[in-house]
Design an enzyme around this catalytic site. Structure first.
Site, short mmCIF file in Angstrom:
data_model
loop_
_atom_site.label_atom_id
_atom_site.label_comp_id
_atom_site.label_asym_id
_atom_site.label_seq_id
_atom_site.Cartn_x
_atom_site.Cartn_y
_atom_site.Cartn_z
N GLY A 1 -2.90 4.86 -5.69
CA GLY A 1 -4.35 4.93 -5.70
C GLY A 1 -4.95 4.30 -4.46
O GLY A 1 -4.38 4.36 -3.36
N SER A 2 -6.10 3.66 -4.63
CA SER A 2 -6.90 3.23 -3.47
C SER A 2 -6.30 2.10 -2.64
O SER A 2 -6.74 1.87 -1.51
CB SER A 2 -8.31 2.82 -3.94
OG SER A 2 -9.00 3.95 -4.42
N THR A 3 -5.30 1.39 -3.15
CA THR A 3 -4.64 0.41 -2.28
C THR A 3 -3.96 1.12 -1.10
O THR A 3 -3.78 0.53 -0.04
CB THR A 3 -3.58 -0.41 -3.06
OG1 THR A 3 -2.73 0.49 -3.78
CG2 THR A 3 -4.22 -1.39 -4.00
N PHE A 4 -3.65 2.41 -1.29
CA PHE A 4 -3.02 3.16 -0.22
C PHE A 4 -4.00 3.50 0.91
O PHE A 4 -3.58 3.89 2.00
CB PHE A 4 -2.40 4.45 -0.76
CG PHE A 4 -1.44 5.10 0.21
CD1 PHE A 4 -0.16 4.62 0.35
CD2 PHE A 4 -1.84 6.17 0.99
CE1 PHE A 4 0.72 5.19 1.27
CE2 PHE A 4 -0.97 6.75 1.91
CZ PHE A 4 0.32 6.27 2.04
N LYS A 5 -5.28 3.32 0.65
CA LYS A 5 -6.27 3.56 1.70
C LYS A 5 -6.06 2.62 2.89
O LYS A 5 -6.54 2.89 4.00
CB LYS A 5 -7.69 3.42 1.14
CG LYS A 5 -8.04 4.57 0.18
CD LYS A 5 -9.35 4.34 -0.55
CE LYS A 5 -9.65 5.50 -1.50
NZ LYS A 5 -10.81 5.27 -2.36
#
Length: 587
Positions: free
Chosen positions: A305-309
């Site tokens: 999810g958004s930690t991969f941003k």
């Protein structure tokens, strides 16, 4: 008549020659055996009159970074019987049945079995062994042995692992470093007569065991306790399936803590840590045990999810396709080819620059940025940042990234990958890659093992791990740290903010497959201090009930951990920053 006599003489001569050759062969063979093989057969003859028993070597300890022993040994006994030496079988059966708590039928079968030595029971506590020895019965042997013992029961169970009945490692660090820990068994040799009865006053010859070496690891007992305490609290409050936490030094890859609750009891690893529904077969129980022993931080993959941003940001900055002031507009969705992909905020964020795009964790912004990088280059960054290979952590069973093949990444796949969906990585891969980005660009290897030392503390081996420098520029590293500082100080990660400390981080809320199950994973990845990261923590809450947003439920767990470990690690408290924060809250 003459021919008949000649034939008989010839026959007699042939027989004589044959006998002569046979005697010469036997004589030669006898000389060969007596002279050239005397040592070999002498040893064989001696072996026929020796009985051998093992003396177990003490397994090496596992010791944390502060000197706390996490895995040790407890003295136990192995009880055996020697059939030919038993003079009162009924007394032996009665004593062993009483003291060992075994059925008379089982003990009798082993006592009456004709064998050189028959093991009755191992891992018997020393007190019971002494009681059996006190009977003074012929034919019973009580040999001291070692059993693995874990002083803190469940602490770091899926990291430390445990040993089997033969004292060899089965999972975790116990199996990974088995060659250093296990040691070499010794032997006791006892002389016997032709019937196998020990010869009185003949004494015993003894080969002493060599104890295993100690493994010193980076895990810190106190930090592990802080993390486990926070994880158990989150598990109970959110009624989640599990909670995983990794705490690591991002500069060198040393792991300070790794939590997977619920943990299991290392001193009783073959008992399930929950009551299964109904009766289960042996095969079903083994499958349940395998699941209980599973280390979700390294054995399982998930959509980050958004930690991969953080990784998408890094690729875009390295490619030079985005700046912090670039302007975007989020109406609550973005259309890629024929597919409408929504932002988590359905009403949209409106106009925002890239800095606020990451602070708001805006999906349309990151889809736009990912498309600017392009499918081929985005995939190339997976490789250069180390995401396409395993981290090399010193624990068995690490899973690999599950990724589209390069030729199958279209614009829709790229769009979803940009905000952390449609592929899977392990938690340890995420913390390793982010650590390598924020530490200035050096890809590190996560690890627990630091050194191997003998019982006197002398160094046997310094454990070393691979690093790769320059995977991103220092400028990109500095910019990413700044952006993640903004996420915590003013953006979606503000629930991890602590007065007096600079913390960078990113929240995430991802959905598990199948999507129709409506199960979520809430997470937060944070590090401190921002300018010189010394500790990084990842919190993952699997299938929380009720509110499931990472910024709401995972960030506070990370905050609780940081509140304990930042002072513990002597990370300086910034009074000025604390005053400014309190002033801002008052306003």
């Amino acid at each position: 008549m003459f021919r008949y006599k000649t034939f008989n003489r010839l026959k007699t001569m042939i027989m004589f020659v044959a006998v002569l050759f046979m005697m010469m062969f036997l004589t030669g063979r006898l000389i060969y055996l007596m002279i050239f093989c005397s040592e070999y057969y002498g040893q064989k003859a001696e072996d026929l009159h020796e009985r051998e028993r093992d003396i177990k070597a003490a397994r090496g300890k596992i010791i944390d970074s502060t000197g706390v022993v996490l895995a040790a040994n407890k003295t136990v006994c192995t009880i055996s019987v020697i059939h030919n030496q038993i003079t009162d079988p009924e007394a032996v059966i009665s004593a062993l049945t009483k003291e060992l708590g075994l059925s008379e039928e089982k003990v009798r079968a082993r006592v009456e079995k004709v064998s050189s030595i028959e093991r009755i029971k191992s891992n018997v506590d020393k007190e019971t062994g002494e009681k059996i020895r006190a009977y003074g019965l012929s034919g019973i042997k009580v040999d001291e042995d070692y059993k693995r013992y874990y002083p803190f029961d469940t602490l770091a169970s899926k990291v430390l692992g445990f040993t089997g009945g033969d004292n060899q490692g089965i999972i975790g660090l116990e199996v990974k470093y088995d060659e250093y820990l296990q040691g070499t068994n010794g032997k006791i040799l006892t002389l016997t007569d032709a019937r196998g009865v020990e010869i009185e006053n003949a004494g015993e010859s003894r080969l002493d065991p060599v104890d295993g070496n100690n493994l010193h690891i980076s895990l810190d007992y106190n930090i592990q306790m802080y993390a486990e305490q926070a994880a158990k609290k989150a598990l109970e409050q959110k009624q989640a399936d599990s909670v995983s936490i990794i705490v690591m030094n991002p500069s060198n890859g040393e792991l300070m803590a790794m939590v997977n609750v619920p943990e299991f009891n290392l001193n009783d690893p073959f008992t399930l840590n929950y009551e299964p529904n109904g009766a289960v077969s042996e095969e079903e129980k083994q499958n349940l045990l395998n699941g209980m022993w599973r280390n979700q931080c390294i054995n399982d993959t998930y959509e980050p999810g958004s930690t991969f941003k953080i990784i998408t940001t890094t690729a875009a900055l390295e490619e030079g396709v985005v700046s912090l002031s670039d302007q975007f507009f989020c109406p609550g969705y973005i259309t890629v080819e024929d597919r409408r992909i929504h932002c988590h905020k359905r009403t949209g964020h409106g106009a925002e620059d890239f800095t606020h795009g990451i602070m708001n964790s805006c999906n349309p912004v990151f889809i736009d940025v990912g498309l600017r990088v392009g499918p081929e280059r985005f995939y190339d960054y997976f490789g250069s940042l180390g995401l396409l290979k395993k981290t090399g952590i010193d624990l068995p069973g690490e899973a690999a990234t599950i990724m589209h093949s390069k030729e199958n990444i279209g614009l829709v796949e790229l769009a979803t990958m940009s905000f952390g969906q449609s592929f899977q990585i392990t938690p340890i891969q995420l913390v390793t890659t982010v650590s390598s980005i924020i530490n200035g660009g050096t890809r590190i290897t996560p690890h627990f093992g630091v050194s191997v030392r003998d019982g006197e503390g002398n160094l046997v081996k310094e454990l070393e791990y691979e690093t790769t420098e320059g995977i991103v520029s220092k400028e990109t590293s500095n910019t990413v740290r700044y952006l993640l500082d903004q996420v915590v100080s003013e953006g979606g990660g503000k629930n991890a903010k602590i007065a007096g400390y600079s913390i960078g981080g990113k929240t995430a809320t991802s959905q598990t497959l199948p999507r129709s199950a409506h199960k979520y994973i809430s997470s937060f990845l944070g590090f401190a201090p921002v300018d010189d990261p010394q500790v990084l923590a990842l919190v993952i809450i699997n299938n929380p009930q009720g509110i499931y947003y990472g910024g709401t439920i995972a960030a506070p767990v990370a905050k609780e951990i940081f509140e304990n470990i930042l002072p513990y690690l002597n990370i300086p408290y910034d009074e000025k920053a604390a005053a400014e924060m309190e002033s801002g809250l008052a306003e």
